[in-house]
Design a protein around this motif. Sequence first.
Motif, PDB file in Angstrom:
ATOM      1  N   LEU A 351       0.818  -1.218   0.000  1.00 41.60           N
ATOM      2  CA  LEU A 351       0.000   0.000   0.000  1.00 41.60           C
ATOM      3  C   LEU A 351       0.851   1.268   0.000  1.00 41.60           C
ATOM      4  N   PHE A 352       1.939   1.261   0.760  1.00 37.26           N
ATOM      5  CA  PHE A 352       2.681   2.499   1.010  1.00 37.26           C
ATOM      6  C   PHE A 352       4.121   2.444   0.521  1.00 37.26           C
ATOM      7  N   ASN A 353       4.497   1.400  -0.180  1.00 38.01           N
ATOM      8  CA  ASN A 353       5.838   1.138  -0.731  1.00 38.01           C
ATOM      9  C   ASN A 353       6.973   1.694   0.135  1.00 38.01           C
ATOM     10  N   VAL A 354       7.736   2.684  -0.330  1.00 34.59           N
ATOM     11  CA  VAL A 354       8.926   3.105   0.411  1.00 34.59           C
ATOM     12  C   VAL A 354       8.579   3.695   1.779  1.00 34.59           C
ATOM     13  N   HIS A 424      10.671  12.343   4.835  1.00 38.06           N
ATOM     14  CA  HIS A 424      11.822  11.500   4.511  1.00 38.06           C
ATOM     15  C   HIS A 424      12.020  11.365   3.004  1.00 38.06           C
ATOM     16  N   LEU A 425      11.034  11.794   2.235  1.00 36.08           N
ATOM     17  CA  LEU A 425      11.133  11.696   0.776  1.00 36.08           C
ATOM     18  C   LEU A 425      11.528  13.028   0.140  1.00 36.08           C
ATOM     19  N   HIS A 426      11.760  14.049   0.946  1.00 34.72           N
ATOM     20  CA  HIS A 426      12.138  15.367   0.417  1.00 34.72           C
ATOM     21  C   HIS A 426      13.385  15.860   1.146  1.00 34.72           C
ATOM     22  N   PRO A 427      14.463  16.153   0.413  1.00 36.44           N
ATOM     23  CA  PRO A 427      15.700  16.613   1.070  1.00 36.44           C
ATOM     24  C   PRO A 427      15.544  18.012   1.645  1.00 36.44           C
ATOM     25  N   ASN A 428      16.218  18.239   2.759  1.00 39.92           N
ATOM     26  CA  ASN A 428      16.265  19.557   3.380  1.00 39.92           C
ATOM     27  C   ASN A 428      17.631  20.191   3.141  1.00 39.92           C
ATOM     28  N   GLU A 429      17.705  21.492   3.330  1.00 41.06           N
ATOM     29  CA  GLU A 429      18.969  22.203   3.114  1.00 41.06           C
ATOM     30  C   GLU A 429      20.049  21.725   4.080  1.00 41.06           C
ATOM     31  N   ALA A 430      19.641  21.309   5.265  1.00 41.42           N
ATOM     32  CA  ALA A 430      20.622  20.890   6.274  1.00 41.42           C
ATOM     33  C   ALA A 430      21.126  19.467   6.068  1.00 41.42           C
ATOM     34  N   PRO A 432      23.100  16.295   4.602  1.00 35.71           N
ATOM     35  CA  PRO A 432      24.371  16.086   3.880  1.00 35.71           C
ATOM     36  C   PRO A 432      24.095  15.556   2.479  1.00 35.71           C
ATOM     37  N   PRO A 433      25.088  15.660   1.569  1.00 37.06           N
ATOM     38  CA  PRO A 433      24.876  15.248   0.166  1.00 37.06           C
ATOM     39  C   PRO A 433      24.377  13.810   0.018  1.00 37.06           C
ATOM     40  N   LYS A 434      24.918  12.865   0.780  1.00 34.59           N
ATOM     41  CA  LYS A 434      24.489  11.467   0.658  1.00 34.59           C
ATOM     42  C   LYS A 434      23.019  11.315   1.045  1.00 34.59           C
ATOM     43  N   SER A 435      22.621  12.013   2.101  1.00 38.48           N
ATOM     44  CA  SER A 435      21.229  11.943   2.549  1.00 38.48           C
ATOM     45  C   SER A 435      20.289  12.540   1.502  1.00 38.48           C
ATOM     46  N   LYS A 436      20.733  13.641   0.870  1.00 34.59           N
ATOM     47  CA  LYS A 436      19.914  14.260  -0.178  1.00 34.59           C
ATOM     48  C   LYS A 436      19.724  13.318  -1.358  1.00 34.59           C
ATOM     49  N   ARG A 437      20.802  12.661  -1.765  1.00 36.57           N
ATOM     50  CA  ARG A 437      20.705  11.725  -2.887  1.00 36.57           C
ATOM     51  C   ARG A 437      19.769  10.561  -2.557  1.00 36.57           C
ATOM     52  N   LEU A 438      19.888  10.051  -1.331  1.00 35.43           N
ATOM     53  CA  LEU A 438      19.033   8.942  -0.915  1.00 35.43           C
ATOM     54  C   LEU A 438      17.562   9.363  -0.916  1.00 35.43           C
ATOM     55  N   LYS A 439      17.281  10.557  -0.383  1.00 35.36           N
ATOM     56  CA  LYS A 439      15.899  11.036  -0.334  1.00 35.36           C
ATOM     57  C   LYS A 439      15.339  11.266  -1.738  1.00 35.36           C
ATOM     58  N   ASN A 440      16.179  11.784  -2.634  1.00 37.10           N
ATOM     59  CA  ASN A 440      15.723  11.977  -4.013  1.00 37.10           C
ATOM     60  C   ASN A 440      15.401  10.641  -4.684  1.00 37.10           C
ATOM     61  N   ILE A 441      16.244   9.645  -4.432  1.00 43.81           N
ATOM     62  CA  ILE A 441      16.002   8.310  -5.005  1.00 43.81           C
ATOM     63  C   ILE A 441      14.697   7.731  -4.454  1.00 43.81           C
ATOM     64  N   LEU A 442      14.507   7.853  -3.143  1.00 43.99           N
ATOM     65  CA  LEU A 442      13.280   7.349  -2.533  1.00 43.99           C
ATOM     66  C   LEU A 442      12.049   8.070  -3.068  1.00 43.99           C
ATOM     67  N   CYS A 443      12.199   9.376  -3.322  1.00 45.81           N
ATOM     68  CA  CYS A 443      11.083  10.162  -3.857  1.00 45.81           C
ATOM     69  C   CYS A 443      10.714   9.686  -5.266  1.00 45.81           C
ATOM     70  N   TYR A 444      11.726   9.444  -6.107  1.00 44.12           N
ATOM     71  CA  TYR A 444      11.466   8.936  -7.461  1.00 44.12           C
ATOM     72  C   TYR A 444      10.806   7.556  -7.408  1.00 44.12           C
TER      73      TYR A 444
END
Length: 653
Positions: A351-354, A424-430, A432-444
Amino acid sequence: MFLKAEIFKAISFSNPVKLPLSYWLLVLLRFVLTLIPQTGYIHPDEFFQNVEVIAGDILTVDVARTWEFNPKFPIRNIFVPKIVLGPPLHLMRIVNPYSKAYLNINLLTPYYLLVIPRIFICILSLINDYCLYRICILYGQNFKNRLKIFASSYVVFVYCCRSFSNAFEMIFFSLLLLLVAECMLKSDKVIYHEEFLTEKYNQAETPVDKVKIFKLKTHLPEHSFNRVFILATLVVIGIFNRPTFVGFAFAPIFFWLHRGLGSKVVGFKDFHYRIFTFMLCGVPMTLLLILVDSSYYGYLTNADIESLKLSWDNWVVTPLNFLRYNSDTKNLKQHGLHPRWLHLIVNMPLLFNVLGIIALTTLSSNTYRFIRGQYSKLPRIQSITGLMLFSLVTPVALLSLFPHQEARFIIPVLIPLIYLYGNHLHPNEADPPKSKRLKNILCYIWYILNILLTLFFGFIHQGGIYPFANSLHREIKSYYGVHTHVITTHSYSIPTYLLQLESTTKVWKDKTTGHKYRLAPTTFLHKYGSLPINELFEKIDDVLNNAEMLLHKYKRQYRFYVASPCSLEQEIREASRAYNYIDIEQEFSYYPHFCTEAIPKFPSSRDQYCFESNVLRTNESQALDLSIYQRMSCFLKKFCFRIYRVRPANYKI
């Protein structure tokens, strides 16, 4: 006066904020997908637990009343379906004569009968969006990202726009969460200022200062019983709609009862007063719903009321019947028994995947911290996070105790799930780069999976039933009076109300003679589920013999169809060879149509069905092996819904 103004300013709620354009586009898409319409058919309950029965009552047509509405032992409340589906169906009945006369549009056709109630439910689904938005605003959370995640969920696109009792349950749950969240916030602020003023009162040195502070305390608003009547009424309606609502309402009501408990101004006396008042406020709606059900199912009549001869036999409590029925494992076996881990391991990710996986991972971490005694790292109990966390965990845990588990049973937890983990599916300015990439992947991944699941459940799963019902409706109207027999196998039942068959149970009256009569049925829907094909042909033989007898004896013309998934064509052809006096001919097909009852097998390189289906069109090609592309093409062609015309073998056009 300044302090008084500050108190009321703190207690008041924030003003609405503009919503992002992307969210409004997703809402528009929700309505567009409903209008297309969605031909997918998730589960028979989306029709037969609500709209099928209500349409029969309002439009006076033949419908299939399932065992749940059997007056001898009814387990479904009629109030909520009447309130939700009654207005659009009454509107269609009233407006239809005018739309036919002035616009040449007949509203009582399958398309409008399917779409108009769904549009009404789709409008009601916006209550869920509003509740999530208001909770975020009240507690200063980012509502834009959460609303976009919520509005892009296939659960919202598909489940929340259909007449599932679970969709209504989700609306009640969302309202309950919002009301309790408002009460918690108000109580926290009032208690804070009351404790502050009490402390200042004790520190005051002069009687004049004490009087001023005491007057300020009297201006503090009452909060202990805030919204108690609305909450109690909402919980009662939710339980009558689905008794499983107890699991959803438990956490919010628990938090409402415990507001401020442990502070200097709220004690266990207030807690017990709240429980008593809450139960007392739920009595009027409980009595009303029992009265409605008892009247609807014939337990209570006007004669009983006029004579005042009432007994326990005049009342029916549908939630109790529901619990009695589902407490017997023998009854649940008829609907399918599932392992108790199904909700947690399968239905949550489905139902809610990621988001479901993130929730399971986070909850596992919190459980580990609790076992290790690291309580400081856990969410605070008396907080909005605590409310949402328990509102997510408690329903899933309680519903997992029952051995019958369908994914739609837990769709209401989408609201607390997105509130807790939507960011958790949207990166914040604070981040780190790895966390942003992970959140972007999860969002896609979230958006891609929800698009695919919307297409599958909205248009492919059992997708041939509605188009066939649409064609069948036109044929019945074109051949008025001709007996129509339809056998469906390895597929869901056709919603009878879509065919608009004249009622055979209503007593009609001849205007000229005054003679009363009932209409004889002319359309017969035979539903045989997943009956083996050999046994199915025995049923076909019986129906055909009976139709032929009526034809020769009473000149009753007939048309006879068998509807089956295309994956069963070979079995049907093989079984028909034993009945050389029956001619079964393909009439038309509807594509796509996926059903778990008859999943096609991937063809071999020399699959005879693929040759006969013109995957290879030359005689020479039959000596060759099928390529992987040809086998794939043949496999995909099997995902359709095929209609066969049945006649005697000697029939001539």
